[in-house]
Design a protein around this motif. Structure first.
Motif, mmCIF file in Angstrom:
data_model
loop_
_atom_site.group_PDB
_atom_site.id
_atom_site.type_symbol
_atom_site.label_atom_id
_atom_site.label_comp_id
_atom_site.label_asym_id
_atom_site.label_seq_id
_atom_site.Cartn_x
_atom_site.Cartn_y
_atom_site.Cartn_z
ATOM 1 N N ARG A 166 53.815 45.104 45.128
ATOM 2 C CA ARG A 166 53.795 46.385 45.836
ATOM 3 C C ARG A 166 52.404 46.692 46.370
ATOM 4 O O ARG A 166 52.248 47.129 47.518
ATOM 5 N N ASP A 167 51.381 46.457 45.557
ATOM 6 C CA ASP A 167 50.003 46.709 45.999
ATOM 7 C C ASP A 167 49.625 45.786 47.150
ATOM 8 O O ASP A 167 48.946 46.204 48.102
ATOM 9 N N LEU A 168 50.044 44.526 47.054
ATOM 10 C CA LEU A 168 49.745 43.556 48.105
ATOM 11 C C LEU A 168 50.377 43.976 49.425
ATOM 12 O O LEU A 168 49.722 43.961 50.477
ATOM 13 N N ILE A 169 51.642 44.369 49.381
ATOM 14 C CA ILE A 169 52.353 44.782 50.596
ATOM 15 C C ILE A 169 51.704 46.013 51.220
ATOM 16 O O ILE A 169 51.506 46.081 52.441
ATOM 17 N N ALA A 170 51.355 46.991 50.384
ATOM 18 C CA ALA A 170 50.727 48.213 50.894
ATOM 19 C C ALA A 170 49.402 47.901 51.574
ATOM 20 O O ALA A 170 49.082 48.459 52.641
ATOM 21 N N ASP A 171 48.628 46.999 50.990
ATOM 22 C CA ASP A 171 47.330 46.626 51.556
ATOM 23 C C ASP A 171 47.500 45.926 52.907
ATOM 24 O O ASP A 171 46.780 46.228 53.871
ATOM 25 N N ILE A 172 48.466 45.006 52.981
ATOM 26 C CA ILE A 172 48.694 44.267 54.235
ATOM 27 C C ILE A 172 49.189 45.208 55.326
ATOM 28 O O ILE A 172 48.750 45.131 56.484
ATOM 29 N N ARG A 173 50.095 46.106 54.983
ATOM 30 C CA ARG A 173 50.608 47.053 55.974
ATOM 31 C C ARG A 173 49.503 47.963 56.502
ATOM 32 O O ARG A 173 49.465 48.294 57.685
ATOM 33 N N ALA A 174 48.610 48.367 55.612
ATOM 34 C CA ALA A 174 47.523 49.251 56.028
ATOM 35 C C ALA A 174 46.537 48.538 56.950
ATOM 36 O O ALA A 174 46.053 49.121 57.935
ATOM 37 N N LYS A 175 46.264 47.261 56.651
ATOM 38 C CA LYS A 175 45.289 46.504 57.439
ATOM 39 C C LYS A 175 45.896 45.864 58.684
ATOM 40 O O LYS A 175 45.201 45.649 59.676
ATOM 41 N N GLY A 176 47.179 45.495 58.599
ATOM 42 C CA GLY A 176 47.833 44.815 59.716
ATOM 43 C C GLY A 176 47.715 43.314 59.667
ATOM 44 O O GLY A 176 48.251 42.622 60.531
ATOM 45 N N TYR A 177 47.037 42.783 58.667
ATOM 46 C CA TYR A 177 46.891 41.340 58.523
ATOM 47 C C TYR A 177 46.906 40.976 57.045
ATOM 48 O O TYR A 177 46.732 41.832 56.167
ATOM 49 N N ALA A 178 47.088 39.682 56.759
ATOM 50 C CA ALA A 178 47.093 39.174 55.388
ATOM 51 C C ALA A 178 46.138 37.997 55.286
ATOM 52 O O ALA A 178 45.958 37.250 56.253
ATOM 53 N N VAL A 179 45.532 37.821 54.121
ATOM 54 C CA VAL A 179 44.704 36.641 53.855
ATOM 55 C C VAL A 179 45.347 35.862 52.711
ATOM 56 O O VAL A 179 46.095 36.405 51.897
ATOM 57 N N ALA A 180 45.046 34.589 52.656
ATOM 58 C CA ALA A 180 45.648 33.706 51.654
ATOM 59 C C ALA A 180 44.991 33.888 50.292
ATOM 60 O O ALA A 180 43.848 34.335 50.179
ATOM 61 N N ASP A 181 45.719 33.531 49.256
ATOM 62 C CA ASP A 181 45.208 33.526 47.898
ATOM 63 C C ASP A 181 44.115 32.460 47.768
ATOM 64 O O ASP A 181 44.299 31.310 48.167
#
Length: 257
Positions: free
Chosen positions: A178-193
């Motif tokens: 849930r925290d990961l999804i919220a962070d990605i939605r807020a930023k508009g992008y995702a970074v890899a583990d």
């Protein structure tokens, strides 16, 4: 919901075939580490697949898939068609994105690379079309996961929880997801583990992705792979995220608007 119990032997055989396909030179030991199956079972699966022509034994104790495995994907056309449509946009956008890029689509429990420019400017990254990056640790999978329909995302996570091994361990940590999804939605992008990137590329590369979506449909995700020695992650996202968010809608338009 299926009306019968799965055929365990078939399931194990397909698992071993998939893991052999992921390694250039698989061994019984490496397959045991990935699958958790006992080594005697793995040997039986390998010898059965060898008899059917899908794997071959190399020098020593190494195993590889054969060209016969291509027949297993002959009826699957979505990745080829979407890759064909996305390819011109990726090619035209090389100077905008600056780094090798790929477009991936969702494939049941992972992403699958539909088209790539990973041989650009001499930077070779072993992620060719049809490669299937995991959902929860790659930027490609995370970007798609964050913008999925809630019902589809829940179904995916339920599926991943049935085999929470390897790179699917996070499936059993709903709060972290849930925290990961919220962070990605807020930023508009995702970074890899970082652990995944260190395991796969030795820590030399970091990855970032943005969703490729139209007004009503999520098509896939766009990913770039960046050399850390040239530009670090913190500095890179500031420059590269806006560039990716410029290109992604163009891919979505090519795929259907």
């Amino acid at each position: 919901m299926v009306s019968y119990r799965k055929v365990e032997a078939l399931s194990r055989g397909l698992t071993i075939l998939r893991y052999v396909n992921e390694e250039p030179d698989a061994t019984v030991g490496s397959l045991h580490a990935k699958s958790g199956l006992d080594k005697a079972t793995i040997v039986r699966m390998l010898e059965t697949l060898e008899h059917e022509g899908y794997v071959t034994r190399g020098g020593g104790a190494q195993w590889r898939v054969t060209g016969r495995t291509i027949l297993l994907s002959g009826g699957y056309s979505a990745v080829r068609e979407m890759g064909r449509l996305a390819s011109p946009i990726l090619s035209e956008s090389r100077e905008i994105l600056k780094w090798p890029a790929s477009f991936g689509i969702f494939d049941r429990d992972a992403m699958i690379i539909a088209d790539t420019t990973h041989d650009w400017r001499g930077m070779m990254v072993t992620r060719q079309p049809n490669h299937r990056p995991p959902m929860l640790t790659t930027s490609l999978g995370r970007a798609y996961l964050a913008f999925m329909d809630d019902r589809e995302r829940n179904a995916l996570l339920d599926l991943l929880r049935r085999d929470p091994t390897g790179w699917n361990v996070m499936a059993n940590k709903p709060g972290k997801i849930r925290d990961l999804i919220a962070d990605i939605r807020a930023k508009g992008y995702a970074v890899a583990d970082n652990n995944y990137m260190a395991h796969t590329f030795g820590g030399d590369i970091w990855g970032m992705s943005v969703p490729v979506r139209g007004k009503t449909q999520l098509y896939g995700a766009l990913v770039i792979m960046v050399l850390r020695r040239v530009i670090g992650e913190e500095e890179g996202v500031l420059d590269l995220a806006p560039r990716m968010l410029e290109v992604a809608p163009r891919i979505a338009e090519a795929l259907g608007g």
